[in-house]
Design an enzyme around this catalytic site. Structure first.
Site, PDB file in Angstrom:
ATOM      1  N   GLY A  10      45.393  53.674  47.217  1.00 58.75           N
ATOM      2  CA  GLY A  10      44.640  52.535  46.699  1.00 58.75           C
ATOM      3  C   GLY A  10      44.755  51.350  47.633  1.00 58.75           C
ATOM      4  O   GLY A  10      45.737  51.213  48.369  1.00 58.75           O
ATOM      5  N   GLY A  12      42.966  48.002  46.769  1.00 61.74           N
ATOM      6  CA  GLY A  12      42.320  46.804  46.223  1.00 61.74           C
ATOM      7  C   GLY A  12      43.194  45.588  46.474  1.00 61.74           C
ATOM      8  O   GLY A  12      44.022  45.564  47.389  1.00 61.74           O
ATOM      9  N   ASN A  13      43.045  44.585  45.623  1.00 59.59           N
ATOM     10  CA  ASN A  13      43.781  43.332  45.725  1.00 59.59           C
ATOM     11  C   ASN A  13      45.295  43.579  45.670  1.00 59.59           C
ATOM     12  O   ASN A  13      46.056  43.209  46.565  1.00 59.59           O
ATOM     13  CB  ASN A  13      43.284  42.469  44.545  1.00 59.59           C
ATOM     14  CG  ASN A  13      43.813  41.065  44.531  1.00 59.59           C
ATOM     15  OD1 ASN A  13      44.350  40.625  43.527  1.00 59.59           O
ATOM     16  ND2 ASN A  13      43.673  40.350  45.631  1.00 59.59           N
ATOM     17  N   LYS A 204      49.599  44.017  27.744  1.00 55.64           N
ATOM     18  CA  LYS A 204      49.500  42.563  27.939  1.00 55.64           C
ATOM     19  C   LYS A 204      48.096  42.132  28.364  1.00 55.64           C
ATOM     20  O   LYS A 204      47.687  41.003  28.121  1.00 55.64           O
ATOM     21  CB  LYS A 204      50.567  42.076  28.921  1.00 55.64           C
ATOM     22  CG  LYS A 204      50.522  42.751  30.278  1.00 55.64           C
ATOM     23  CD  LYS A 204      49.806  41.958  31.321  1.00 55.64           C
ATOM     24  CE  LYS A 204      49.403  42.823  32.481  1.00 55.64           C
ATOM     25  NZ  LYS A 204      49.062  42.100  33.680  1.00 55.64           N
ATOM     26  N   ASN A 270      41.745  38.881  33.497  1.00 52.60           N
ATOM     27  CA  ASN A 270      41.361  39.177  32.108  1.00 52.60           C
ATOM     28  C   ASN A 270      41.140  37.889  31.320  1.00 52.60           C
ATOM     29  O   ASN A 270      40.181  37.759  30.568  1.00 52.60           O
ATOM     30  CB  ASN A 270      42.442  40.041  31.442  1.00 52.60           C
ATOM     31  CG  ASN A 270      42.427  41.466  31.972  1.00 52.60           C
ATOM     32  OD1 ASN A 270      41.595  42.267  31.603  1.00 52.60           O
ATOM     33  ND2 ASN A 270      43.344  41.764  32.889  1.00 52.60           N
ATOM     34  N   GLN A 298      40.796  45.355  33.203  1.00 51.49           N
ATOM     35  CA  GLN A 298      41.567  46.361  32.473  1.00 51.49           C
ATOM     36  C   GLN A 298      41.684  46.064  30.978  1.00 51.49           C
ATOM     37  O   GLN A 298      41.818  46.972  30.173  1.00 51.49           O
ATOM     38  CB  GLN A 298      42.972  46.494  33.078  1.00 51.49           C
ATOM     39  CG  GLN A 298      42.988  46.945  34.547  1.00 51.49           C
ATOM     40  CD  GLN A 298      42.506  48.375  34.770  1.00 51.49           C
ATOM     41  OE1 GLN A 298      42.048  49.049  33.854  1.00 51.49           O
ATOM     42  NE2 GLN A 298      42.581  48.841  35.997  1.00 51.49           N
TER      43      GLN A 298
END
Length: 349
Positions: A10, A12-13, A204, A270, A298
């Protein structure tokens, strides 16, 4: 003895921020091979391949712009090539892609390899809850730890001080990953309650969506504090019902628990997208496309998985915060209704 080979799955960020740490750490260690392969989902950026840009300019210009990656981190677009000979896997991709990717990897896994999942999310299995580490464990037949904590990727890449938690049923493996990942500004605690650590990381994000609704509706800090506390109570309760191993309150006091919850409810995507959702009335999909530069959200996705599990057990009324986030995101329940789930919370009865 040749050093152990590390592959980051992976880019990504968060994957790129971790690559920055791992690249530096392996250079200074005789335990690890100095070259780190990073699997990159190939994309075109202004007519150039992303892998080519990373390997020439040592920067992930799409997902972590402004940060140089160490030159020993090599971007590889083919997973089988990226993972060749790897002893340590670091999984950091959106959770919806993990199953398919593991199937491609399975025939090529080196015996004795181990993994760590930094992926925040859960899935639904035939028996109920399915953790992402479990999917990797089953599909690749390797041992898997997890890493979760109050770790906003850009701040980690900026080398601002933070803590994180490794959950490892095999503490020796946890210590190996700690050696690979810890820096003076990225401090790691290893605990044995791996499932609880991982659940904290997934749940969370649902609470953060609720915090974003509060911000969008203009409710202020007292209300947000209540969202965080009630969200934490639902996280603890959910873990006690759905985790197979022990669940102790102490784990929720680690970085993966209360610290990650607070930082995600004040920073993080989020919260940001949920605030825009409450203010604009646009759909989650529209806002993702507008605000996230190709990244995935997510929280809403996890709320859908959690809602399915709760509905099956007829428990939605015990988890009004989790349930209402799902209903607002996916079932057209008005966002201003969110406050009623707080007013009538079972915690107050």
């Amino acid at each position: 003895m040749p050093g152990k080979k590390v592959c980051i799955v992976g880019s990504g960020n968060w994957g790129s921020a971790i690559a920055k740490i791992v690249g530096h750490n392996v250079k200074g260690s005789n335990r690890f091979d100095p070259i780190v392969n990073m699997w990159v989902f190939e994309e075109m950026i202004n007519d150039r391949k992303l892998t080519e840009i990373i390997n020439m300019e040592h920067e992930n210009v799409k997902y972590l712009p402004g940060h140089k990656l160490p030159k020993n981190v090599v971007a590889v677009p083919e997973i089988v090539e990226a993972m060749a000979g790897a002893d340590f896997f670091i999984f950091v991709i959106p959770h919806q892609f993990i199953g398919k990717l593991c199937e491609q990897m399975k025939p090529h896994v080196k015996p004795g390899a181990i993994g760590i999942s930094l992926i925040k999310g859960i899935d639904e299995g035939p028996e109920g809850l399915k953790l992402i580490s479990e999917i990797v464990r089953e599909k690749l037949e390797i041992k898997v730890c997890v890493l979760m904590g109050a770790n906003i990727a850009n701040e980690v890449a900026d080398e601002k001080f933070c803590e994180t938690t490794i959950g490892a049923t095999d503490l020796q493996h946890g210590q190996l990953f700690k050696e690979l990942l810890q820096t003076p500004n990225f401090r790691i605690t290893v605990v044995s309650e791996s499932d609880t650590v991982e659940l904290c990381g997934a749940l969370k994000n649902i609470v953060a969506v609720g915090a974003g609704f509060c911000d969008g509706l203009g409710f202020g800090d007292n209300t947000k504090a209540a969202v965080i506390r009630l969200g934490l109570m639902e996280m603890v309760e959910f873990a006690k019902i759905f985790c197979r191993g022990d669940v102790s309150s102490a784990t929720f006091l680690e970085s993966c628990g209360v610290a990650d919850l607070i930082t995600t409810c004040y920073g993080g995507r989020n919260r940001r997208v949920a605030e825009a959702f409450a203010k604009t009335g646009k759909s989650i999909e529209e806002l993702e496309a507008e605000m996230l530069n190709g990244q995935k959200l997510q929280g809403p996705q996890t709320s859908a998985e959690v809602y399915k599990l709760l509905k099956k057990r007829e428990m939605t009324s015990k988890f009004p915060l989790f349930a209402s986030v799902y209903e607002i995101c996916f079932q057209g329940r008005p966002v201003k209704d969110f406050i009623t789930c707080l007013q009538n919370h079972p915690e107050h009865m």
